[in-house]
Design a protein around this motif. Sequence first.
Motif, PDB file in Angstrom:
ATOM      1  N   UNK A   1       0.844  -1.190   0.000  1.00 44.55           N
ATOM      2  CA  UNK A   1       0.000   0.000   0.000  1.00 44.55           C
ATOM      3  C   UNK A   1       0.887   1.252   0.000  1.00 44.55           C
ATOM      4  N   UNK A   2       0.567   2.184  -0.860  1.00 41.46           N
ATOM      5  CA  UNK A   2       1.366   3.407  -0.986  1.00 41.46           C
ATOM      6  C   UNK A   2       1.254   4.259   0.274  1.00 41.46           C
ATOM      7  N   UNK A   3       2.373   4.858   0.666  1.00 40.51           N
ATOM      8  CA  UNK A   3       2.364   5.778   1.801  1.00 40.51           C
ATOM      9  C   UNK A   3       1.588   7.024   1.409  1.00 40.51           C
ATOM     10  N   UNK A   4       0.884   7.598   2.393  1.00 39.32           N
ATOM     11  CA  UNK A   4      -0.047   8.700   2.147  1.00 39.32           C
ATOM     12  C   UNK A   4       0.567  10.040   2.553  1.00 39.32           C
ATOM     13  N   UNK A   5       0.485  11.022   1.648  1.00 40.99           N
ATOM     14  CA  UNK A   5       1.112  12.327   1.851  1.00 40.99           C
ATOM     15  C   UNK A   5       0.085  13.446   1.714  1.00 40.99           C
ATOM     16  N   UNK A   6       0.178  14.430   2.606  1.00 51.52           N
ATOM     17  CA  UNK A   6      -0.615  15.654   2.539  1.00 51.52           C
ATOM     18  C   UNK A   6       0.324  16.782   2.138  1.00 51.52           C
ATOM     19  N   UNK A   7      -0.080  17.585   1.161  1.00 47.17           N
ATOM     20  CA  UNK A   7       0.728  18.721   0.699  1.00 47.17           C
ATOM     21  C   UNK A   7       0.025  20.010   1.084  1.00 47.17           C
ATOM     22  N   UNK A   8       0.754  20.906   1.750  1.00 46.10           N
ATOM     23  CA  UNK A   8       0.196  22.199   2.155  1.00 46.10           C
ATOM     24  C   UNK A   8       1.096  23.318   1.642  1.00 46.10           C
ATOM     25  N   UNK A   9       0.565  24.116   0.718  1.00 46.52           N
ATOM     26  CA  UNK A   9       1.280  25.264   0.159  1.00 46.52           C
ATOM     27  C   UNK A   9       0.235  26.202  -0.418  1.00 46.52           C
ATOM     28  N   UNK A  10       0.397  27.497  -0.180  1.00 49.72           N
ATOM     29  CA  UNK A  10      -0.603  28.445  -0.670  1.00 49.72           C
ATOM     30  C   UNK A  10      -0.511  28.669  -2.174  1.00 49.72           C
ATOM     31  N   UNK A  11       0.583  28.275  -2.802  1.00 54.20           N
ATOM     32  CA  UNK A  11       0.745  28.445  -4.245  1.00 54.20           C
ATOM     33  C   UNK A  11       0.318  27.164  -4.969  1.00 54.20           C
ATOM     34  N   UNK A  12      -0.744  27.264  -5.749  1.00 54.12           N
ATOM     35  CA  UNK A  12      -1.266  26.107  -6.470  1.00 54.12           C
ATOM     36  C   UNK A  12      -0.200  25.449  -7.345  1.00 54.12           C
ATOM     37  N   UNK A  13       0.598  26.256  -8.052  1.00 54.65           N
ATOM     38  CA  UNK A  13       1.597  25.664  -8.947  1.00 54.65           C
ATOM     39  C   UNK A  13       2.658  24.891  -8.160  1.00 54.65           C
ATOM     40  N   UNK A  14       2.956  25.315  -6.938  1.00 58.94           N
ATOM     41  CA  UNK A  14       3.910  24.578  -6.096  1.00 58.94           C
ATOM     42  C   UNK A  14       3.298  23.260  -5.630  1.00 58.94           C
ATOM     43  N   UNK A  15       2.008  23.286  -5.257  1.00 58.61           N
ATOM     44  CA  UNK A  15       1.342  22.038  -4.873  1.00 58.61           C
ATOM     45  C   UNK A  15       1.328  21.071  -6.046  1.00 58.61           C
ATOM     46  N   UNK A  16       1.034  21.591  -7.240  1.00 57.31           N
ATOM     47  CA  UNK A  16       0.974  20.731  -8.427  1.00 57.31           C
ATOM     48  C   UNK A  16       2.344  20.121  -8.724  1.00 57.31           C
ATOM     49  N   UNK A  17       3.379  20.939  -8.624  1.00 58.49           N
ATOM     50  CA  UNK A  17       4.731  20.451  -8.913  1.00 58.49           C
ATOM     51  C   UNK A  17       5.142  19.395  -7.886  1.00 58.49           C
TER      52      UNK A  17
END
Length: 120
Positions: A1-17
């Motif tokens: 099972x893949x490890x689960x990650x939460x991404x928090x960044x106010x810049x959408x393009x940074x979250x996408x990258x």
Amino acid sequence: MAKRVLIADDALFMRMKLKRIVEGLGYQVVGEAANGRDAVEQYLNLRPDLVLMDITMPDMDGIAALKTIRTSDSTASVVMVTAMGQEAYVMDAIRAGAKDYVIKPFEEERVKAVLQRLVG
């Protein structure tokens, strides 16, 4: 099972990258937050294996969010994401319980090394 990650960044393009890098390494991105308050709420609901958290965000900054998360879960793995030149904030975050940090712009090898070391 893949490890689960939460991404928090106010810049959408940074979250996408970052999401593209994390998923490309075989991890599952279970949530994305645009501010610290949302990151805390998602953490409490999703209980991811790791959080990638920007330091500078509106509403609640990453360090305050880190402290709130660590209060409810002292074992939380939170990695701070920061721009160059924010070393003082990184040190505050490490003292508050952050496990590591990643500097923008992201280097895939650095992200990979941090993920593998902290969650396998």
